[in-house]
Design an enzyme around this catalytic site. Structure first.
Site, short mmCIF file in Angstrom:
data_model
loop_
_atom_site.label_atom_id
_atom_site.label_comp_id
_atom_site.label_asym_id
_atom_site.label_seq_id
_atom_site.Cartn_x
_atom_site.Cartn_y
_atom_site.Cartn_z
N PRO A 1 0.85 -1.20 0.00
CA PRO A 1 0.00 0.00 0.00
C PRO A 1 0.88 1.25 0.00
CG PRO A 1 0.01 -1.05 2.18
CD PRO A 1 0.75 -1.96 1.26
N MET A 2 0.60 2.17 -0.93
CA MET A 2 1.41 3.38 -1.05
C MET A 2 0.50 4.57 -1.32
SD MET A 2 4.62 1.93 -3.33
CE MET A 2 3.59 0.88 -4.37
N MET A 3 0.59 5.58 -0.45
CA MET A 3 -0.27 6.75 -0.57
C MET A 3 -0.06 7.44 -1.91
SD MET A 3 -2.13 6.82 2.09
CE MET A 3 -2.86 8.44 1.95
N CYS B 1 3.23 3.28 9.13
CA CYS B 1 3.40 4.61 8.53
C CYS B 1 4.02 5.57 9.54
CB CYS B 1 2.05 5.14 8.06
SG CYS B 1 2.16 6.77 7.29
N ASN C 1 9.00 -7.06 3.76
CA ASN C 1 8.85 -5.88 2.92
C ASN C 1 10.03 -4.96 3.19
OD1 ASN C 1 7.12 -2.83 3.40
ND2 ASN C 1 7.55 -3.66 1.39
N GLY D 1 12.81 -2.48 0.48
CA GLY D 1 14.01 -2.47 -0.34
C GLY D 1 14.18 -3.62 -1.30
N ARG E 1 7.88 0.48 -3.97
CA ARG E 1 8.22 1.47 -5.00
C ARG E 1 8.67 0.85 -6.32
NH1 ARG E 1 12.31 4.79 -1.61
NH2 ARG E 1 12.21 2.87 -0.38
#
Length: 340
Positions: free
Chosen positions: A20-22, A104, A215, A217, A238
């Site tokens: 999940p990434m804002m 977060c 999770n 890198g 990412r």
């Protein structure tokens, strides 16, 4: 109760997931990701309980299309009653899993006792998990860090996992970095604290009965395979967004099944009907196509593809013709993936 076949299917999907990434893992990105992988578990952006309970319309926060499944909603919050209510709403909206954000590091969420600061409050997390599980039949999972600030990465993480597991959580996805809430920005917290993969590996050894995912890198499918020799699942963030073509290799490498696409162009064309549907519903072209800017990374014409979309997709009335013009500017190497 969720049927065993559905549980087994979700357990299989969980083997690889997109974090999940804002502002990134929006419904449009997730639909695009499905042109590249049928198998991986996808996550929403973090959605706070306040947004769901008090925001309007709910479609803005919970809307998704059928193609996105298997799909997990990540919730931000700490109040057990609010989280339980939101988990029930998520189940009603058709989500396959609800995940609690305990990772977060932003100031805004800290002030509301959301995210990584909850690492200091395992009892609160346990109470939240217990309340959520009582409200739904779908899985309730936790995504956390290995610690925050001056916490001990061994003793404090062990205490956190044991307390929350005692409350009934069976699935933990662990970002293998500390979050430094004092002294580092959210952006710095994604890179500056050192990765400690071995700590997550040891956690799995200490809890063979729990699902432990890793999770942080991870950038290649070879690295995923190496981690999967030790832990139960891998989550990539990412890299899966900035280099989405990585996802085209996931089904074959991780699930031993065929890719849904044969080439980058084929994936883009497969996404075209979805773009048309969203445009007809009033969405802006640039809000959709911004998630494709990395698709042709390293291909001849890839820069022209990105430039054409960046310069034209935001214009009033921009439609599929802009997307088609951008595609016409790029060619790619011989396809390497087989169509199912």
């Amino acid at each position: 109760m969720v049927e065993k076949s559905a549980q087994d299917s979700l357990a299989r999907a969980r083997r690889f997931s997109v974090a999940p990434m804002m502002d990134w893992t929006t419904r449009d990105y997730r639909a695009f990701a499905r042109t590249l992988t049928r198998e991986a578990l996808l996550y929403t952006e973090m959605v706070t309980t306040g947004a769901i309970l008090h925001g309007s319309p709910r479609e803005r926060f919970l809307g998704h299309s059928d193609v996105e499944h298997p799909l997990a909603l990540q919730l931000g919050g700490s109040d057990p009653a609010a989280l339980a209510e939101c988990a029930a709403i998520a189940e009603e909206w058709g989500y396959d899993e609800v995940n609690l954000n305990v990772g977060c590091p932003s100031d805004r969420v800290q002030n509301n006792l959301i995210g990584a600061c909850l690492m200091e409050h395992p009892d609160k997390v346990a109470a939240a998990v217990s309340a959520m599980q009582a409200a739904v039949s779908i899985p309730v999972t936790v995504k956390c860090r290995i610690g925050i600030d001056e916490q001990d990465e061994d003793a404090d993480l062990a205490r956190f996992i044991e307390r929350v597991a005692d409350a009934g959580c069976r699935v933990f996805i662990v970002h293998a970095r500390k979050a430094w809430l004092e002294g580092l920005s959210p952006k710095e917290n994604r890179d500056v604290p050192p990765l400690n993969y071995s700590r997550v590996h040891r956690l799995k050894g200490q809890h063979p009965d729990l699902h432990i995912g890793i999770n942080g890198g991870i950038k290649t499918l070879d690295a995923c395979q190496a981690h999967l020799d030790v832990v139960d699942s891998v989550m990539i963030g990412r890299e899966a967004y900035q280099n989405p073509w990585l996802l085209a290799g996931v089904d074959a490498a991780i699930y031993d099944s065929a890719s849904p696409t044969s080439s980058r162009h084929a994936a883009a064309r497969a996404f075209r009907p979805y773009i048309a549907e969203r445009l007809a519903a009033g969405a802006k072209l640039n809000h959709i196509t911004r998630h494709l800017l990395g698709l042709f990374q390293g291909c001849p014409g890839g820069r022209q593809f990105r430039r054409h979309l960046s310069e034209n997709a935001h214009r009033d009335g921009a439609g599929l013709e802009v997307f088609d013009e951008a595609l016409a500017k790029v060619r790619e190497p011989q396809p390497i993936n087989a169509v199912a």
